[in-house]
Design an enzyme around this catalytic site. Structure first.
Site, mmCIF file in Angstrom:
data_model
loop_
_atom_site.group_PDB
_atom_site.id
_atom_site.type_symbol
_atom_site.label_atom_id
_atom_site.label_comp_id
_atom_site.label_asym_id
_atom_site.label_seq_id
_atom_site.Cartn_x
_atom_site.Cartn_y
_atom_site.Cartn_z
ATOM 1 C CB SER A 92 37.421 -64.841 3.496
ATOM 2 O OG SER A 92 37.723 -65.864 2.592
ATOM 3 C CG HIS A 142 33.222 -67.406 3.757
ATOM 4 N ND1 HIS A 142 33.587 -68.306 4.745
ATOM 5 C CD2 HIS A 142 34.386 -66.905 3.276
ATOM 6 C CE1 HIS A 142 34.902 -68.352 4.847
ATOM 7 N NE2 HIS A 142 35.408 -67.506 3.969
ATOM 8 C CG ASP A 193 48.748 -54.458 -6.881
ATOM 9 O OD1 ASP A 193 49.945 -54.787 -6.796
ATOM 10 O OD2 ASP A 193 48.306 -53.362 -6.517
#
Length: 405
Positions: free
Chosen positions: A369, A227, A354
């Site tokens: 990210s 992004h 997890d």
């Protein structure tokens, strides 16, 4: 008898119509958009699963020789094998492998021009004035020149004011939401500092921490974040003139909680451990080239590429760094894949399964990210956002949208 024949003819025509219509690969048409990027394997599967495309000469190569890494095709989808329904441009990546990331990276960006982040009044002998507001400049504008002098940083504005004669207005060129405009501004003499000022609060760079997604081993082109980096004050995408990519050391993690996003705390020093240069910042991530001696280059991390036609709901993994420089693999689940409406940083919905990652971070946190998403041994996308109200969930971006940047 005549009525019976009409009914039979109608049924036969209907059957023929349905049969011919079913020959159109509707699911394929809805799952690929114009300018999609596919691996060679995905492209071959697309054609083999739709033999009518080859039988009717619907696939045409249109290489322009500008990019040896990518072959370009036009696919024509036809109704009844006669009438064009949709033409799609497809980019097929020659090299089916990239170096998977997962490294924590430091990012330092310099803007094109200087970004206006605010303004203030100047105290003059004749009262208080706000030159920036009177000139029509507002937060988010990018000043690119003053009196035909290119403005690349704060010092450039200081030099213009040092040479100002105190009488005339200055011409300003700026960019607002991608459109260039011109205005006039009159610097004011500050009675306290005895210097001319514009009343502008500006920024010419920004820094952040994220995760490397991939490196093309042939071109050394990399993609990260998934992004854009937005200016903290203006909330607009930071318009990049240049930038640097750094190796970053994770020194801690702020746990994510419901309603409170967590955060990776990374440490890097601009000017040290530089690994590459940055030239692009857009909705799909931060892009540039790593150096030939970059520590991020590792042939042991070569991995086949997947993407929009490969990713599917089910088990997957992410590669990310949450301690020092140690890249770890964690289990996730792809809950949903979105095939509609073009490139989107929220192409997939993912969930962390997890327990080790959940216990250490709470789930997905800021700084993850760009973490590559791996499914069936292929890199199919990148983590982009976390759900604020559920840090175990987040969004992912298909690798397709990053490969061609």
């Amino acid at each position: 008898m005549r009525t019976k024949n009409k009914v039979i003819n109608f049924i036969l025509i209907t059957i023929a119509f349905v049969s011919m219509a079913l020959s159109v690969p509707y699911s394929t048409i809805t799952s690929i958009d114009n300018d999609i990027v596919l691996s060679q394997e995905e492209f071959d599967n697309l054609i083999s699963n739709n033999p009518s495309l080859m039988q009717n000469n619907c696939v045409t190569c249109i290489n322009d020789n500008n990019n040896e890494e990518i072959n370009k095709y036009v696919i024509k989808f036809k109704l009844f094998n006669l009438f064009n329904i949709k033409n799609v441009k497809v980019n097929v990546v020659n090299k089916n492998q990239v170096i998977a990331g997962g490294d924590c990276v430091g990012i330092n960006l310099q803007s094109k021009g200087v970004v206006v982040v605010g303004s203030n009044y100047i105290i003059t002998k004749n009262g208080n004035y706000n030159p920036a507001t009177e000139a029509g400049l507002s937060v988010g504008d990018v000043v690119i020149s003053i009196n035909n002098v290119d403005i690349n940083n704060i010092n450039d504005i200081a030099n213009v004011l040092d040479n100002y004669d105190g009488s005339s207005e200055l011409s300003v060129k700026a960019i607002r939401q991608g459109e260039e405009f011109e205005t006039k501004i009159k610097p004011m003499l500050d009675i306290q500092t005895k210097s001319y000022k514009l009343g502008l609060w500006i920024r010419d760079d920004t820094m952040g921490v994220g995760t490397l997604t991939f490196i093309n081993p042939n071109t050394l082109r990399f993609g990260a974040l998934g992004h854009a980096i937005a200016d903290a004050d203006t909330k607009e995408n930071f318009d990049v003139k240049s930038g640097e990519l750094y190796k970053c050391n994770v020194i801690g993690v702020k746990m994510g909680k419901r309603g409170i996003p967590g955060e990776i705390m990374g440490l890097f020093v601009p000017g040290r451990n530089e690994q590459g240069t940055i030239d692009k910042n857009n909705d799909y991530g931060v892009f540039g080239n790593v150096f030939e001696n970059s520590e991020f280059l590792n042939d042991d991390k070569l991995m086949p590429i997947g993407g929009r036609l490969t990713a599917k709901p089910g088990k997957a993994k992410i590669l990310t760094t949450i301690d020092g420089n140690n890249i770890e693999s964690f289990d996730i689940e792809i809950i949903k894949t979105n095939y509609g409406g073009g490139a989107n940083s929220k192409s997939m919905v993912i969930r962390v399964t997890d327990e080790d990652l959940i216990s250490r971070t709470g789930g997905i946190v800021q700084g993850m990210s760009g973490s590559p998403i791996i499914q069936d041994g292929k890199i199919v996308g990148a983590v982009t956002h976390v759900f604020v109200n559920d840090p175990k969930k987040g969004f992912g971006l298909y690798l397709d949208w990053m490969l061609n940047e």
